[in-house]
Design an enzyme around this catalytic site. Sequence first.
Site, PDB file in Angstrom:
ATOM      1  N   CYS A  13       0.856  -1.192   0.000  1.00  0.00           N
ATOM      2  CA  CYS A  13       0.000   0.000   0.000  1.00  0.00           C
ATOM      3  C   CYS A  13       0.888   1.237   0.000  1.00  0.00           C
ATOM      4  O   CYS A  13       2.116   1.138   0.011  1.00  0.00           O
ATOM      5  CB  CYS A  13      -0.953   0.009   1.200  1.00  0.00           C
ATOM      6  SG  CYS A  13      -0.103   0.139   2.785  1.00  0.00           S
ATOM      7  N   CYS A  16       3.797   1.665   2.397  1.00  0.00           N
ATOM      8  CA  CYS A  16       5.053   0.958   2.092  1.00  0.00           C
ATOM      9  C   CYS A  16       6.014   1.903   1.378  1.00  0.00           C
ATOM     10  O   CYS A  16       7.220   1.907   1.647  1.00  0.00           O
ATOM     11  CB  CYS A  16       4.788  -0.272   1.215  1.00  0.00           C
ATOM     12  SG  CYS A  16       3.878  -1.592   2.028  1.00  0.00           S
ATOM     13  N   ASP A 417      -3.382  22.392 -24.203  1.00  0.00           N
ATOM     14  CA  ASP A 417      -2.642  22.367 -25.458  1.00  0.00           C
ATOM     15  C   ASP A 417      -3.566  22.969 -26.513  1.00  0.00           C
ATOM     16  O   ASP A 417      -4.791  22.928 -26.365  1.00  0.00           O
ATOM     17  CB  ASP A 417      -2.287  20.918 -25.812  1.00  0.00           C
ATOM     18  CG  ASP A 417      -1.755  20.785 -27.225  1.00  0.00           C
ATOM     19  OD1 ASP A 417      -0.788  21.496 -27.547  1.00  0.00           O
ATOM     20  OD2 ASP A 417      -2.309  19.987 -27.995  1.00  0.00           O
ATOM     21  N   ASP A 617      -3.447  16.093 -26.274  1.00  0.00           N
ATOM     22  CA  ASP A 617      -3.808  14.930 -27.074  1.00  0.00           C
ATOM     23  C   ASP A 617      -2.639  14.317 -27.832  1.00  0.00           C
ATOM     24  O   ASP A 617      -2.798  13.283 -28.464  1.00  0.00           O
ATOM     25  CB  ASP A 617      -4.897  15.302 -28.095  1.00  0.00           C
ATOM     26  CG  ASP A 617      -4.331  16.143 -29.240  1.00  0.00           C
ATOM     27  OD1 ASP A 617      -3.463  17.001 -28.975  1.00  0.00           O
ATOM     28  OD2 ASP A 617      -4.753  15.940 -30.388  1.00  0.00           O
ATOM     29  N   ASP A 621       2.544  16.233 -25.621  1.00  0.00           N
ATOM     30  CA  ASP A 621       1.887  16.628 -24.371  1.00  0.00           C
ATOM     31  C   ASP A 621       2.127  15.616 -23.253  1.00  0.00           C
ATOM     32  O   ASP A 621       1.866  15.918 -22.090  1.00  0.00           O
ATOM     33  CB  ASP A 621       0.364  16.754 -24.583  1.00  0.00           C
ATOM     34  CG  ASP A 621       0.004  17.726 -25.688  1.00  0.00           C
ATOM     35  OD1 ASP A 621       0.614  18.799 -25.729  1.00  0.00           O
ATOM     36  OD2 ASP A 621      -0.871  17.403 -26.507  1.00  0.00           O
TER      37      ASP A 621
END
Length: 729
Positions: A13, A16, A417, A617, A621
């Site tokens: 988890c 840790c 963007d 997209d 990016d």
Amino acid sequence: MTNTTLKIKGMHCASCATIITKALTKVPGVKNANVNYSTEKGNIDFDSAAISEEKIISVIESKGYKAYAAKDIDPKKEARMRKLEIKELKYRFIVSSILSFPALILGMFFMPEEIYLRDFIIWGLATPVQFYIGSSFYKGAWAALKNKSANMDTLIALGTSAAYFYSAIAVLFLPEGEQYFEAAAVLITLVVLGKYLEAVAKGKTSEAISKLMKLGAKTARVMRNGKEVEISIDEVVVGDLVLVRPGEKVPVDGVIVEGHSALDESLVTGESLPVEKQKGDSVIGSTLNKHGSFTFRTTKVGAETTLSRIIKLIEEAQTKKAPIQRFADMISGYFVPVVILISIMTFVTWYVIADSTLSFALITAVAVLVIACPCALGLATPTAIMVGTGNGAKNGILIKGGEALETAHKLRTIIFDKTGTITKGHPEVTDIIAENINGMDERKFLEIAGSIEKNSEHPLAEAIVNKAKAEKISWQKVSNFKAIPGKGVKARVGVTDYYLGNIKLMEMMGINTPRIKNEMAVLEEQGKTVMILADQKKVLGFIAVADEIKEDSPEAIKRLKRLGLRVYMITGDNQRTAKAIANKVGITDFFAEVLPEQKSDYVKKLQKKGEVAMVGDGINDAPALAQADIGIAMGSGTDVAMESGSIVLMKNSLLDIPRAIRLSKMTMGKIKQNMFWALVYNVLGIPVAAGVLYPFTGWLLSPMIAGGAMALSSVSVVLNSLHLKQKKL
């Protein structure tokens, strides 16, 4: 200062990751350490003169985890290991379900006298779940104990063990006692399901990186000893002369020494319009050569190429992003020791001080542990997140995990963007201005321009041809077609020679253009590319092409501003085009002429003022999407952008961004309510279970009632989370 990225296995988890980070930062020579539980990687800055990578690995392994250098990872082997991990968790969940749910039905709907040896049958069903399926929780709890810490594994192991062992004692020695085997088994089953879903969502970094690697060229055609030879991309060295033909990918970075062409750099820069390249111009590895052949001299190979640097940026940004500590994980460090202490004090108080029977003292002590079982606490966050993400998916908003859902409502800044995000991502004809000379109207203009450009592979030409097709224009016979790099084309239609291109082409052909310059300037100020059509004597008109903004972009920006967000636009395009697009959609702050590898730097600067979301997209990016607190990728974008983003908009509508933020706010509201109900049972129930009210009222919370209260808290949390399904975004 040396930097290394390590693959770390065995983390159970987020706490840790905290244990490893704390251990590493205490080691002399380690400057900085960031361990990410979700990607199973650690990024460490260290002084190689003071400590070696091997020593750092040994420190991690001394804490009970496995570590090895990320550079030694075979992507194919890692993918196989990830599939095996998911398969193993799926198998455990199925086995656990087959055993625990019959136990639940027997325990809830049948009395001991109705079924012979009912309690022993339930015990037999629950035991493999407790010690085989639940073994990972015991290992996690033991690892935390060795590191003087506590985590959700500690809570799960403690709560289920208390229920299991008390049940065993009750079945063997307490004829009137209740058993809770099925409660422990079902809890383990639900937690294993959560672990399975979590494992499926893991590994996005390596998937994104492997996809990036596939995009690069595999071979290169180079000149060696005066001969043209095709070699592996790994054999290319700086200074090689590389030949690139039409339709081929540029293998590595370099500078053109002969020839010319137009390159589609959208893969790396995100810009939809091709870039004209001539002698002396730089070319980027992995970009696509549209037409024309050229030779270039390599300047960067291997890890130094633009594509390789983008890969490294994604990996570093995702590894260095600090994991969000779940509230339940945070309080478990205090909650578990306190509950154990209260349980021991309860037993001692009743058995030693109050001189009660062993059975009475044991029942009260176990009741404390049972009511403190972390069922509701463990379900509080994941159930709300699962319902929230499901609601998002139903509305075309894919949210990859709880971290994004938890963070979205805290956003201060959002960066867009330009190309393919705010704009449509492909050029279209926006204006046709015909000079009305010799019957030249818009349709005649488009007939000539379309017929000429039908012979060109240039994307601007493609926009004109598509417009002509849409208008059902008849094609004319074209001859003597010739492309003039960086300027335009010339061709003969019928018996007339025409020129179609920019001002430079007109000047080269001696055609005067002062009369139309003002009109052209107006269009160019709007971010449009203007091409002039002329015959041998005069200008016949001009046509404008642009990457138009999406219809819903202005409204989306307006809604985000109403939510109190600061909106920015970032693009590799020039200042003039950037300003024109920004003005159209209502954005006042923008960054223009930004290189792909610089985008994540702008995100970092804005992160100093609060949480930042990046919307994009393209591959260019991806580093910024990974660096941002939340990366939002368009569903029409590249696979890599979608992998790097934590939220994907499948409908490609920017209006889904404010909806995603609203969903985040609603989900976080449910999580807080769930936490309240989960904790109120413990806060009110533990004192009653400990027998605080017994001397005054005779009230005692038996383990059976404690188990009922525990179950009720879990049911209330789940029902509260399910209410999210009814909410409209």
